[in-house]
Design an enzyme around this catalytic site. Structure first.
Site, PDB file in Angstrom:
ATOM      1  N   ALA A 140       0.840  -1.200   0.000  1.00 19.78           N
ATOM      2  CA  ALA A 140       0.000   0.000   0.000  1.00 19.78           C
ATOM      3  C   ALA A 140       0.877   1.254   0.000  1.00 19.78           C
ATOM      4  O   ALA A 140       1.992   1.262   0.518  1.00 19.78           O
ATOM      5  CB  ALA A 140      -0.926  -0.012   1.205  1.00 19.78           C
ATOM      6  N   MET A 141       0.329   2.314  -0.578  1.00 21.50           N
ATOM      7  CA  MET A 141       1.089   3.550  -0.756  1.00 21.50           C
ATOM      8  C   MET A 141       1.646   4.084   0.566  1.00 21.50           C
ATOM      9  O   MET A 141       2.763   4.601   0.616  1.00 21.50           O
ATOM     10  CB  MET A 141       0.180   4.600  -1.406  1.00 21.50           C
ATOM     11  CG  MET A 141       0.885   5.863  -1.842  1.00 21.50           C
ATOM     12  SD  MET A 141      -0.272   7.182  -2.296  1.00 21.50           S
ATOM     13  CE  MET A 141      -1.408   6.327  -3.378  1.00 21.50           C
ATOM     14  N   ARG A 142       0.888   3.940   1.633  1.00 19.02           N
ATOM     15  CA  ARG A 142       1.312   4.517   2.916  1.00 19.02           C
ATOM     16  C   ARG A 142       2.470   3.757   3.551  1.00 19.02           C
ATOM     17  O   ARG A 142       3.083   4.248   4.500  1.00 19.02           O
ATOM     18  CB  ARG A 142       0.126   4.562   3.875  1.00 19.02           C
ATOM     19  CG  ARG A 142      -0.484   3.212   4.175  1.00 19.02           C
ATOM     20  CD  ARG A 142      -1.734   3.346   5.050  1.00 19.02           C
ATOM     21  NE  ARG A 142      -2.369   2.070   5.305  1.00 19.02           N
ATOM     22  CZ  ARG A 142      -3.250   1.496   4.502  1.00 19.02           C
ATOM     23  NH1 ARG A 142      -3.566   2.093   3.358  1.00 19.02           N
ATOM     24  NH2 ARG A 142      -3.796   0.326   4.810  1.00 19.02           N
ATOM     25  N   TYR A 143       2.771   2.548   3.034  1.00 12.93           N
ATOM     26  CA  TYR A 143       3.835   1.742   3.635  1.00 12.93           C
ATOM     27  C   TYR A 143       5.130   1.735   2.820  1.00 12.93           C
ATOM     28  O   TYR A 143       6.144   1.244   3.304  1.00 12.93           O
ATOM     29  CB  TYR A 143       3.378   0.289   3.792  1.00 12.93           C
ATOM     30  CG  TYR A 143       2.174   0.122   4.686  1.00 12.93           C
ATOM     31  CD1 TYR A 143       2.166   0.623   5.990  1.00 12.93           C
ATOM     32  CD2 TYR A 143       1.039  -0.529   4.225  1.00 12.93           C
ATOM     33  CE1 TYR A 143       1.058   0.475   6.804  1.00 12.93           C
ATOM     34  CE2 TYR A 143      -0.076  -0.687   5.036  1.00 12.93           C
ATOM     35  CZ  TYR A 143      -0.065  -0.175   6.319  1.00 12.93           C
ATOM     36  OH  TYR A 143      -1.160  -0.323   7.119  1.00 12.93           O
ATOM     37  N   THR A 144       5.104   2.219   1.610  1.00 15.03           N
ATOM     38  CA  THR A 144       6.267   2.092   0.721  1.00 15.03           C
ATOM     39  C   THR A 144       6.998   3.419   0.554  1.00 15.03           C
ATOM     40  O   THR A 144       6.463   4.495   0.857  1.00 15.03           O
ATOM     41  CB  THR A 144       5.842   1.573  -0.662  1.00 15.03           C
ATOM     42  OG1 THR A 144       4.893   2.480  -1.226  1.00 15.03           O
ATOM     43  CG2 THR A 144       5.227   0.197  -0.563  1.00 15.03           C
TER      44      THR A 144
END
Length: 731
Positions: free
Chosen positions: A111-115
């Site tokens: 997910a975008m928030r983790y990468t």
């Protein structure tokens, strides 16, 4: 009609043109950099925000920054950023992501928030270094800001980026070339312009350099045909591709899909088939299957066969379900400088257009740098004049009411230009106090040398482009992603064949099928003809797994080949190559032959002097003493013989092309094998000539090693050590 009124038709026409313009910019790559608009804006956004040095930031922040130059949804923008970091999508990757950016086997990015993500050093070196960004052609962006219409990279990246798109009925499918090959093409083209500028570039001599190299680990099966077409200038010939598969005794391991098909699509096709056909023929042959998405650069889909079921039988059915081979039809349509017009380009045209633009950009960059150096030179010359009169300089400046008055006074007092006066006023006081005149004169000399070197470099643009290409090749060049096989033979099993390229591969194949009866057949010529399972010649491309057989012929024209058959003590021949699955006693030769009799005599003759039949494979010929034939040769060749009365031994001889002597002959049944060069030679010893010696084949790397300088030698295969140098046992 009022001035404020507008016809609806005019509005529709205007907005339709704007819509079409934006779509063409978004859908089609540019002919210079090969980038679609979104990829170009990613690079521009990173450089605009000072992130071109590879700084890693949160993906959410990267999406926000790119959205300032490319208005689109967050999820689609994130998808583009991740694809630019995936080596199976973009090679070399244009962005870098130390976090989970997905896998070729089908795993989705995190997910975008983790990468996290950043611009790759490769992208900076390719698109942003060694140029003046102000010299790039600019166009108005979506937010009325000015952005690059296209980059002019250090290499023609239009040949390095794989694009697939459809828009307004005009498709675009481009072939990515191998990175090192593109560097070689650039160097060759640059050298051509330097030595023969008035002649046409002979790109046809470099046809192999134009072979596609897709970022996915697929296999290109028609490389030889592509080279032939490229030599004719036809770069639109379809590329035949297939995936990558490994067969073992009870398993089928699929490791790659054909280019253009995501690996997870193969799994989806298989899953759909399995749900819709639970009682199909495959269900009776397959025990189980599983797949994982964790492998980064290759797929992992395994099918397990039931006991006593041949994987060749299963694979024939499986590949028809998942679509394991495909034809990739290139359509290299690119936008021109106006970003609206599209045109079909060949590879040489793309190189020529890019080279012209690169030269223009480098010249503009040098001119900008030269202007800057000349300004620095003027400033240093002014400093040298004023440095010994610092107090007077400051006194004049302090006494004047305005800057313009100070400039006028300094110009009159020190006889320097207004530009020098203004530059000196902008210098800090420390520059006058701490900098000595000797240091300034030394700096001026260095600056003059730099200006001289820069002026001389105007004539070396081509050399600079070549040097940069060689630098990129050394740093980023690597082996091919898409494999082009060079098969040298095949292992023939009961239900199918596995082609091999190296001897190590043969050992791997035999280990994968322990105790399975097989025959190893080497290709004796480059003229190969596949035979289908019905015993007929077939127009088939050479795949890793094939059915039927493959014939090595002395000529590519089957009508110039003679088919001879020695059966039951009779010899017959036919004019023209006749296909067959069983090659026992069948010989494909030229008109002139060398024959070996059962008594060991060597005879040089013409095959036309013997019994001719319409089909030599089916008709009984005339009585003969011949046991082996080969085409007449002008070079020495090698003969290996096995005899039923001499168990576990073989004899090897080197024979001259004009030799008419008798070769060694023993009692019992005899089996002869010949080789023109005696290298990479595979033999399947007859079982009647072996006694308690488990062996499926022999491998001779070089016959001369066995001969040890002699013309003939006898090898005892049953010695305990089996330490015959140059001879390997395959069990």
């Amino acid at each position: 009609m009022d001035d404020n009124e507008v016809y609806a038709s005019e509005c529709i026409e205007t907005y339709s043109k704007e819509y079409a313009h934006e779509n063409f910019k978004s859908f089609f790559p540019n002919m210079i950099d090969g980038l679609k608009c979104v990829y170009r804006r990613v690079i521009y956004a990173f450089s605009l925000n000072g992130l071109e040095n590879g700084k890693i930031i949160k993906s959410t922040e990267a999406v926000a920054k790119v959205s300032m130059t490319h208005p689109t949804g967050d999820s689609s923008m994130y998808d583009v950023l991740m694809k630019m970091s995936q080596p199976w999508f973009t090679s070399p990757p244009m962005t870098i992501s130390p976090s989970n950016n997905g896998s070729y086997s089908g795993n989705n990015p995190g997910a975008m928030r983790y990468t996290e993500i950043g611009l790759a050093p490769y992208t900076k070196e390719m698109f942003l270094e060694d140029i003046d960004p102000k010299a790039l052609r600019k166009v108005e962006g979506p937010y009325l800001n000015m952005e690059p219409a296209y980059y002019v990279p250090a290499l023609p990246t239009a040949l390095l980026i794989d694009n697939v798109t459809i828009g307004f009925g005009i498709g675009c499918k481009t072939n990515r070339l191998n990175f090192s090959n593109v560097c070689d093409l650039v160097v060759n083209y640059s050298n051509h312009l330097a030595t023969k500028p008035l002649e046409q570039w002979n790109y046809k001599a470099l046809a192999e350099k134009f072979l596609p190299d897709y970022p996915t680990p697929c296999v290109i099966t028609n490389a030889s045909r592509l080279i032939e077409e490229y030599k004719k200038g036809n770069f639109d010939h379809p590329v035949e591709v297939e995936g990558k598969v490994v067969l073992t005794k009870d398993q089928i391991q699929i490791k790659a899909a054909p280019h253009g098909t995501p690996f997870n699509v193969l799994i989806e096709k298989w899953s759909d088939y399995w749900k819709k056909n639970p009682n199909s023929e495959l269900s009776r042959l397959i025990k189980d299957y599983n797949f994982t998405r964790s492998k980064k650069l290759e797929g992992d889909f395994t099918i397990y066969c039931k006991q006593n079921v041949s994987p060749f039988v299963v694979w024939k059915l499986v590949q028809s379900v998942i679509g394991f081979s495909d034809r990739y039809h290139p359509k290299p349509n690119y936008t021109l400088e106006d970003q609206v017009t599209t045109r079909h380009f060949t590879y040489p045209e793309l190189i020529r257009v890019w080279y012209t633009e690169r030269c223009k950009l480098l010249l503009a960059t040098k001119s900008s740098k030269l202007k800057s150096l000349l300004n620095q030179k003027q400033i240093l010359e002014g400093q040298i004049i004023v440095v010994d009169h610092a107090k007077k300089f400051f006194s004049i400046v302090n006494d004047q009411p305005t800057v313009e008055a100070a400039i006028s006074a300094l110009e009159k007092e020190f006889n320097i230009t207004p530009f020098q006066c203004r530059a000196l006023l902008n210098l800090s006081n420390q520059s006058f106090i701490k900098t000595s005149k000797a240091k300034l004169i030394e700096d001026l000399k260095k600056l003059v040398e730099s200006i001289k070197a820069l002026n001389e470099s105007y004539g070396n643009i081509g050399k600079e482009i070549s040097a940069r290409a060689l630098y990129f090749k050394k740093k980023y060049g690597k082996e091919r992603n898409s494999h082009i096989p060079n098969y040298i033979g095949y292992v023939k099993f009961l239900h199918g064949n596995i082609l091999f390229e190296t001897h190590d591969e043969v050992e791997t194949i035999l280990d994968s099928f322990p105790k399975e009866e097989c025959e190893i057949i080497s290709f004796t010529s480059s003229h190969l003809k596949p035979v289908n399972e019905n015993g007929k010649f077939a127009q088939l491309t050479f795949s890793k797994i094939m059915y039927g057989g493959i014939l090595s012929l002395p000529s590519s024209d089957v009508k110039k080949v003679y088919t001879s058959c020695i059966k039951n003590g009779c010899l017959s021949f036919s004019k023209e190559a006749i296909p067959t699955l069983s090659q026992d006693g069948v010989f494909y030769t030229t008109k002139r032959i060398i024959a070996f009799t059962r008594y060991g005599e060597i005879i040089h003759d013409e095959i036309t002097n013997y019994s001719k039949r319409n089909n030599a494979l089916e008709s009984r010929g005339s009585f003969t003493e011949f046991v082996h034939l080969l085409s007449e040769t002008q070079n020495p060749f090698y003969l290996i013989s096995f005899y039923s009365e001499e168990k576990n031994s073989l004899r090897i001889e080197r024979l001259e092309p004009t030799s008419k002597k008798y070769v060694y002959n023993a009692c019992g049944d005899q089996y002869l094998f010949t080789s023109l060069d005696g290298k990479n030679w595979y033999l399947s010893p007859p079982k009647t000539c072996l006694n308690r010696l488990p062996m499926r084949a022999l491998y001779i790397a070089d016959a001369e090693v066995l001969l040890k300088g002699k013309s003939s030698a006898k090898i005892d295969l049953s010695t305990r050590s089996r330490a015959h140098q140059g001879l390997q046992y395959l069990e």
